[in-house]
Design an enzyme around this catalytic site. Sequence first.
Site, PDB file in Angstrom:
ATOM      1  N   GLU A  13      49.625  41.652  38.137  1.00 47.08           N
ATOM      2  CA  GLU A  13      49.322  39.903  39.000  1.00 47.08           C
ATOM      3  C   GLU A  13      50.040  39.186  39.295  1.00 47.08           C
ATOM      4  OE1 GLU A  13      45.435  36.647  37.544  1.00 47.08           O
ATOM      5  OE2 GLU A  13      47.140  36.852  36.215  1.00 47.08           O
TER       6      GLU A  13
ATOM      7  N   SER B 111      51.448  34.803  30.873  1.00 49.31           N
ATOM      8  CA  SER B 111      49.719  34.408  31.319  1.00 49.31           C
ATOM      9  C   SER B 111      48.993  33.375  31.291  1.00 49.31           C
ATOM     10  CB  SER B 111      48.919  35.238  30.358  1.00 49.31           C
ATOM     11  OG  SER B 111      49.190  34.830  29.098  1.00 49.31           O
TER      12      SER B 111
ATOM     13  N   HIS C  55      52.283  39.534  36.211  1.00 50.01           N
ATOM     14  CA  HIS C  55      51.988  39.172  34.971  1.00 50.01           C
ATOM     15  C   HIS C  55      51.486  40.723  34.940  1.00 50.01           C
ATOM     16  CE1 HIS C  55      47.985  37.855  32.835  1.00 50.01           C
ATOM     17  NE2 HIS C  55      48.665  38.385  32.121  1.00 50.01           N
TER      18      HIS C  55
ATOM     19  N   ASN D 202      42.810  36.189  33.201  1.00 50.12           N
ATOM     20  CA  ASN D 202      43.394  35.027  32.260  1.00 50.12           C
ATOM     21  C   ASN D 202      42.018  34.606  32.608  1.00 50.12           C
ATOM     22  OD1 ASN D 202      43.734  37.017  30.017  1.00 50.12           O
ATOM     23  ND2 ASN D 202      45.955  35.900  30.738  1.00 50.12           N
TER      24      ASN D 202
END
Length: 262
Positions: free
Chosen positions: A133, A100, A121, A171
């Site tokens: 992702e 992540s 991800h 993130n």
Amino acid sequence: MGAGITQVIAQAGIKVIANDRTEADLERGKKQIQKGIRKKSEEEQQTILENITFTTSMEDGKDSDLVIEAVPEKLEIKKDVFALLDQFMKPEAILATNTSSLSIAAISSATERPEKVIGLHFFSPVPIMKLLEIVKGINTGEETVEFGNMFAEQIGKKVIVANDFPGFTVNRVLVPMLNEAAFLVMEGNDPEEVDRGMMLGANHPIGPLKLADMVGVDVLLHTLESLYEGFNDSKYRPCPVLKRMVEAGHLGKKSGQGFYQY
């Protein structure tokens, strides 16, 4: 995460090999998958489970076209796994990490095929969240990115492509918000009120502190530390409360205690 990724691939009709360290780990993952598909018909459940081979031997997957790693979010562990995968997997296989926040370039450096290393991800819970992702490292080849897009379409995920900087896209935006919510708690605010404020005031489906508990306070802390070290920017400094919670074993929902009790 590994069980969720396995489930969505098997549901898409693709044969998948689930590899873990021990039979107990595999059994726990299998039970999670069975729970995730329990609302489907018995025939559908059987078909999904028949698409999965459970094994403790990495070598059983050596002929696969794609491997997706979902080990703990620590760079040295991931590099060790990718070095092994590089040995076991056929030369044309693509090696993907579910990290992540960690550097795809750093992970790929453990292999002799950095152009075939990519970030895929997934978001938790994997069978429900629509996003995949795709993270392109400095050495990732365009063909590898195209393969990632094709794979995402096969398993029914929507894609965004992010460059290889700490936190990638989601993130990079989300984690500082969770960290700021932790600072609010440290300053004496009620976690329930912080969460209620974001749900009612920003129309979020879940509050940041409840989300932190679901993600895992330890995972959140690791991600923040990665952002902080990657950018050397004080705005990513982890809240001290997160460090104390991890030291106390208050890791969130998985430990029964986080910002909330479970």
